[in-house]
Design an enzyme around this catalytic site. Structure first.
Site, PDB file in Angstrom:
ATOM      1  N   GLY A   1       0.802  -1.227   0.000  1.00  8.42           N
ATOM      2  CA  GLY A   1       0.000   0.000   0.000  1.00  8.42           C
ATOM      3  C   GLY A   1       0.829   1.269   0.000  1.00  8.42           C
ATOM      4  O   GLY A   1       0.392   2.313   0.470  1.00  8.42           O
ATOM      5  N   ALA A   2       2.042   1.190  -0.538  1.00  7.94           N
ATOM      6  CA  ALA A   2       2.956   2.334  -0.498  1.00  7.94           C
ATOM      7  C   ALA A   2       3.177   2.938  -1.878  1.00  7.94           C
ATOM      8  O   ALA A   2       4.009   3.814  -2.047  1.00  7.94           O
ATOM      9  CB  ALA A   2       4.290   1.905   0.104  1.00  7.94           C
TER      10      ALA A   2
ATOM     11  N   GLU B   1      -5.934  -7.194 -12.499  1.00  8.27           N
ATOM     12  CA  GLU B   1      -6.056  -6.043 -11.589  1.00  8.27           C
ATOM     13  C   GLU B   1      -7.342  -5.255 -11.888  1.00  8.27           C
ATOM     14  O   GLU B   1      -8.078  -4.868 -10.984  1.00  8.27           O
ATOM     15  CB  GLU B   1      -4.834  -5.143 -11.764  1.00  8.27           C
ATOM     16  CG  GLU B   1      -4.852  -3.882 -10.935  1.00  8.27           C
ATOM     17  CD  GLU B   1      -4.176  -4.027  -9.577  1.00  8.27           C
ATOM     18  OE1 GLU B   1      -3.264  -4.863  -9.453  1.00  8.27           O
ATOM     19  OE2 GLU B   1      -4.581  -3.316  -8.654  1.00  8.27           O
TER      20      GLU B   1
ATOM     21  N   ASP C   1       2.507  -0.648 -13.865  1.00  9.13           N
ATOM     22  CA  ASP C   1       3.049  -1.473 -12.787  1.00  9.13           C
ATOM     23  C   ASP C   1       3.409  -2.880 -13.267  1.00  9.13           C
ATOM     24  O   ASP C   1       4.489  -3.394 -12.992  1.00  9.13           O
ATOM     25  CB  ASP C   1       2.041  -1.584 -11.636  1.00  9.13           C
ATOM     26  CG  ASP C   1       1.572  -0.228 -11.157  1.00  9.13           C
ATOM     27  OD1 ASP C   1       2.230   0.779 -11.467  1.00  9.13           O
ATOM     28  OD2 ASP C   1       0.540  -0.171 -10.464  1.00  9.13           O
TER      29      ASP C   1
ATOM     30  N   TYR D   1      -8.722   7.811  -8.142  1.00 12.68           N
ATOM     31  CA  TYR D   1      -7.995   7.363  -9.330  1.00 12.68           C
ATOM     32  C   TYR D   1      -8.946   7.273 -10.527  1.00 12.68           C
ATOM     33  O   TYR D   1      -8.657   7.795 -11.611  1.00 12.68           O
ATOM     34  CB  TYR D   1      -7.330   6.012  -9.047  1.00 12.68           C
ATOM     35  CG  TYR D   1      -6.442   5.514 -10.163  1.00 12.68           C
ATOM     36  CD1 TYR D   1      -5.073   5.717 -10.118  1.00 12.68           C
ATOM     37  CD2 TYR D   1      -6.973   4.834 -11.259  1.00 12.68           C
ATOM     38  CE1 TYR D   1      -4.251   5.253 -11.139  1.00 12.68           C
ATOM     39  CE2 TYR D   1      -6.168   4.374 -12.276  1.00 12.68           C
ATOM     40  CZ  TYR D   1      -4.804   4.578 -12.214  1.00 12.68           C
ATOM     41  OH  TYR D   1      -4.006   4.119 -13.223  1.00 12.68           O
TER      42      TYR D   1
HETATM   43  C1  GLA Z   1      -0.917   3.380 -10.285  1.00  8.42           C
HETATM   44  C2  GLA Z   1      -1.472   2.592 -11.446  1.00  8.42           C
HETATM   45  C3  GLA Z   1      -0.652   2.808 -12.707  1.00  8.42           C
HETATM   46  C4  GLA Z   1      -0.434   4.289 -12.991  1.00  8.42           C
HETATM   47  C5  GLA Z   1       0.001   5.007 -11.723  1.00  8.42           C
HETATM   48  C6  GLA Z   1       0.065   6.502 -11.920  1.00  8.42           C
HETATM   49  O1  GLA Z   1       0.339   2.890  -9.937  1.00  8.42           O
HETATM   50  O2  GLA Z   1      -1.489   1.230 -11.121  1.00  8.42           O
HETATM   51  O3  GLA Z   1      -1.270   2.165 -13.792  1.00  8.42           O
HETATM   52  O4  GLA Z   1      -1.592   4.856 -13.531  1.00  8.42           O
HETATM   53  O5  GLA Z   1      -0.841   4.744 -10.626  1.00  8.42           O
HETATM   54  O6  GLA Z   1       1.082   6.824 -12.796  1.00  8.42           O
END
Ligand code: GLA
Length: 376
Positions: free
Chosen positions: A117-118, A155, A167, A219
């Site tokens: 969660g970081a 995800e 990610d 988000y």
């Molecule tokens: C999270 C999401 C990524 C990206 C970043 C912001 O890490 O998982 O897909 O959108 O935020 O850059």
């Protein structure tokens, strides 16, 4: 933790293999991935590790070694709706099956030292490690990019977080001592040398311990606003905005204008970072990190007081550049420091946090590391 030994203790037999996938730091290129733009992450030495074997019954058995918990799911019930930590594991099995791959019953035992969660992609690390295990155990021959995309689908649709490819691509594709520039439209990945030590630098990663979550609304709201802005501007994605001033004139909604300005300038900064790294001018990168942070704070409005204080204090304590990394609303900052200076920067931030009454932060010096693979 010795994962193979832990597996053997639980199952009475050694695993058929052990796989890993790392967490990541995004050097620059934030909230650009879902706008078909550019990102430039590197993988961390911190990683998820999974010991796994095929089973001859019809169960997906998942052990979270760090929690001492187990979850068993009949394969027929591996579908979105099963929540908690097991979703990151089961989601990968589901995504592979949805793509037509023949994944059977497995036992998975996972552990991870990626801070949770970081904003360091602890979830992508779990997904990509399970992906590596499943592909090997069931002889599924798909490219690393396809693996990353299927993990992203896990995800998005199984866990339920509407994130981009950053990610999972970083966790799967990165190379040691390199950053990875990814064009999130063509999906072309360019490995960028990051010889930090040789160049006399180090990157401090500092966890503010301000919890963040992507499953909540912020988000998704940013993403939806970007899509609405692209539609209003008549372009497929904000990546396609060529003339920022003209675009800002056409938009009447101030919030939308700010979001667009962040995405367009962040893409420019990410391209500038790529060029600087390719030309061996690493010293040109830290000011781009500062500008990225200001843009996230003022235009994208995804920073929080702990994060802003950490970045400001890091700069005052000698960091050459600093920014929040990851999705935002908490999590980690990165501070680009001269070699040997990172520790003092971390301590300065810790003092500032004590004075401000915030929880104590933790930190480490990052090592650009390799993407997912097999350990044993
Ligand atoms: C999270 C999401 C990524 C990206 C970043 C912001 O890490 O998982 O897909 O959108 O935020 O850059």
């Amino acid at each position: 933790m010795n994962v193979a030994a832990a597996f053997e203790e639980l199952m009475g037999s050694s695993p058929q293999g052990v796989w890993f996938a790392p967490g990541r730091v995004n050097l620059i290129g934030e909230h650009t991935d879902y706008n078909d733009g550019f990102v430039l992450p590197f993988a961390l030495a911190q990683r998820a590790v999974v010991a796994a074997s095929r089973r001859d019954d019809d169960l997906l058995v998942m052990h979270a070694l760090d929690l001492g918990e187990v979850m068993e799911l009949p394969m027929a019930q591996v579908r979105p709706g099963t929540g908690g930590w097991s979703a990151y594991l089961a989601g990968v099995v589901w995504a592979l099956r949805e793509a037509g791959h023949d994944v059977g019953a497995m036992t998975l035992a996972v552990t991870s030292d990626v801070p949770h969660g970081a904003g360091l992609s602890s979830s992508a690390a779990l997904e990509c490690a399970v992906m590596a295990a499943a592909c090997d155990l069931f002889a599924i021959d798909i490219s690393p990019l396809t693996r990353a995309k299927l993990c992203q689908r896990a995800e998005n649709e199984y866990v339920g977080a509407p994130t981009g490819l950053l990610d999972q691509a970083a966790s799967t594709l990165c190379a040691r001592d390199h950053g990875m520039f990814l064009d999130c439209r063509s999906f072309e990945a360019t490995m960028v040398p990051l010889p930090l030590t040789e160049a006399g630098f180090e990157i401090l990663v500092l966890d503010t311990h301000t919890p963040h979550s992507h499953v909540d609304g912020e988000y998704g709201e940013r993403r939806a606003t970007c899509e609405a802005a692209a539609a209003a501007l008549g372009v497929p994605a904000l990546r396609d905005v060529q003339d920022l001033d003209a675009a800002l004139k056409r938009l009447t909604d101030e919030r939308m204008r700010k979001r667009v300005r962040h995405v367009v300038t962040e893409n420019e900064r990410t391209l500038a970072t790529l060029t600087a790294a390719q030309q061996g001018r690493l010293e040109d990168i830290p000011p781009l990190l500062d500008a990225s942070h200001a843009s996230m704070r003022d235009d994208y409005e995804i920073t929080v007081p702990t994060v802003d204080l950490a970045v400001e204090t890091a700069r005052e304590a000698g960091a050459l550049g600093a920014r929040m990394t990851g999705g935002g609303f908490g999590g980690c900052i990165i501070a680009w420091c001269r070699s040997g200076a990172g520790e003092a920067v971390g301590e300065a931030v810790a003092r500032a946090f004590t004075e401000a009454g915030f929880d104590a932060p933790t930190w480490f010096i990052a090592t650009p590391s390799e993407g997912a693979g097999r350990l044993a």
